[in-house]
Write an enzyme that holds these catalytic residues in place. Structure first.
Site, PDB file in Angstrom:
ATOM      1  NE  ARG B  72      -2.658  -1.680   3.190  1.00 10.46           N
ATOM      2  CZ  ARG B  72      -2.783  -2.966   3.520  1.00 10.46           C
ATOM      3  NH1 ARG B  72      -3.423  -3.792   2.700  1.00 10.46           N
ATOM      4  NH2 ARG B  72      -2.286  -3.426   4.643  1.00 10.46           N
ATOM      5  CD  GLU B 109      -1.061 -10.229  17.538  1.00  9.70           C
ATOM      6  OE1 GLU B 109      -1.755 -10.286  18.557  1.00  9.70           O
ATOM      7  OE2 GLU B 109      -1.528 -10.088  16.398  1.00  9.70           O
TER       8      GLU B 109
END
Lengths: 188, 220
Positions: B72, B109
């Site tokens: 992006r 994570e």
């Protein structure tokens, strides 16, 4: 149709900035068939050549009532948005599976080994819109066909496919079902 | 540069930009409020305003490199680069860039990922901008900064369209919000050269938040 035939003086500068990288394999990627990868990142390092690339597309498509520029992940994301912004169109990313959040439609297409899938957001494009499909390169035309399929299924009209580079030996142009293709440089 | 100095507070374009961003709950997994910028790209004026605000900020900073984080960051970076006369350098996931690359690992994570940059794309002494759509933990941006600094570039600033309300940053960055009066300074800020500029705050989807309490995260 290639801009080469028009002999625009900017084309030579663009062509010389594209780097060819031998032996760049990527499973299923057609570019590896010729073992010579057409690398546009070196074009992006030259602000004038990159600007000329965008300008050539913008000059062709401005004022032609195109409301959608659809770019194919990921290198289509580099060329598509600047074109969209300059011609007053929206930009729609066509992505690999599971990247777009929310509701999508998809089209499967075949690679040299195996299959891949292109997705587009539901509601991004309205029926009757005029669309341009942008990618850095056309090889066999499989990805562009999938892109056109997505746009046509939601009722848009694909005006043209636009790529920086064409590999004519792979005959992608013939696979586009008569849709026009505009490229800046050819590589054999 | 802090929000109060950049003159953007109250800029009407910011509200339209924020409103053009869509929140998709529970993507890619339960509890995550995904900040979807594709709806911003569908709004030509808001998209153009986004790029214009970045361009106005960076055009006189002598920046010669705009590095965009895949994928992006590719949607915003090139337009900025073109407008300010800088080169565009894609920072990519592993094995996408052909030829010789350098690589920087960063934490997710669960597990790690890697960002790569072409050898030779950036020269020592160049002044660089890093662009991504959103900053969450800052892990990806940190990896991007490290790549550029390893080749001797100076990262002037990182720029993102969206940031978390309380950005859990794992690197020391001074943060400027375009639409907010408060400066945010991290406890351990040590005058790191790089800064972070964020256009909009992350948006929460309040219906889902009320169901779960606020244990949902906003990131992309």
């Amino acid at each position: 149709m290639s801009a080469l035939k028009d002999e625009d003086p900017r084309i030579h500068g663009i062509k010389t900035k594209i780097r060819v990288v031998p032996n760049f394999p990527k499973p299923g990627a057609v570019q590896c068939a010729g073992i010579m990868f057409q690398d546009i990142t070196t074009l992006l390092l030259d602000p004038k050549a990159f600007k000329d690339t965008i300008d050539l597309f913008v000059e062709r498509y401005k004022g032609k009532n195109i409301s959608v520029v659809a770019g194919i992940e990921a290198r289509g994301f580099i060329f598509g948005p600047p074109i969209a912004l300059a011609i007053g169109a929206k930009f729609v990313p066509l992505r690999k599976p599971r990247k777009l959040p929310g509701e999508v439609i998809f089209k499967e297409y075949t690679l040299e080994y195996g299959k891949d899938r292109l997705e587009m957001h539901v509601g991004a494009v309205e029926p009757g819109e005029h669309a341009l499909v942008v990618d850095d390169l056309i090889a066999t035309g499989g990805t562009l066909c999938a892109a056109m399929n997505l746009l046509e299924r939601v009722g848009a009209e694909v005006v043209e496919c636009a790529c920086v580079i064409e590999l004519p030996d792979l005959q992608g142009r013939e696979r586009l079902n008569g849709k026009p293709l505009y490229v800046l440089v050819e590589s054999h | 540069m802090f929000a109060g100095e950049n003159g953007l507070k109250g800029d009407p374009r910011l509200q339209a930009i924020s409103e053009a961003i869509r929140v998709v709950p529970h993507f890619p997994k339960q509890g995550i409020m995904f900040q979807d910028i594709t709806t911003l790209l569908l709004d030509h004026k808001a998209f153009k305003d986004t790029v214009d605000i970045f361009v106005d900020r960076y055009r006189d900073m002598d920046i010669s490199v705009v590095a965009g984080v895949e994928a992006r960051g590719f949607m915003f970076g090139p337009s900025i680069a073109l407008a300010i006369g800088a080169k565009f350098v894609p920072l990519r996931k592993p094995k996408k860039l052909p030829g010789k690359v350098i690589s920087e690992e960063y934490e997710l994570e669960y597990g790690t990922d890697c960002l790569e940059m072409h050898v030779g794309a950036v020269q020592p002494g160049e002044r660089a901008l890093v662009i991504d759509d959103l900053v969450a933990t800052g892990g990806t941006l940190s990896a991007a900064i490290r790549l550029l600094e390893r080749v001797g570039a100076e990262v002037v600033e990182c720029a993102c369209v969206i940031g978390l309300p309380e950005v859990k940053i794992s690197v020391n960055l001074m943060i400027a919000w375009a639409d907010c009066e408060k400066e945010m300074m991290l406890e351990h800020c040590n005058n790191h050269q790089s800064r972070l500029f964020v256009m909009c705050h992350c948006k929460a989807h309040f219906v889902s938040v009320l169901n779960n309490g606020w244990d949902g995260e906003c990131y992309s």
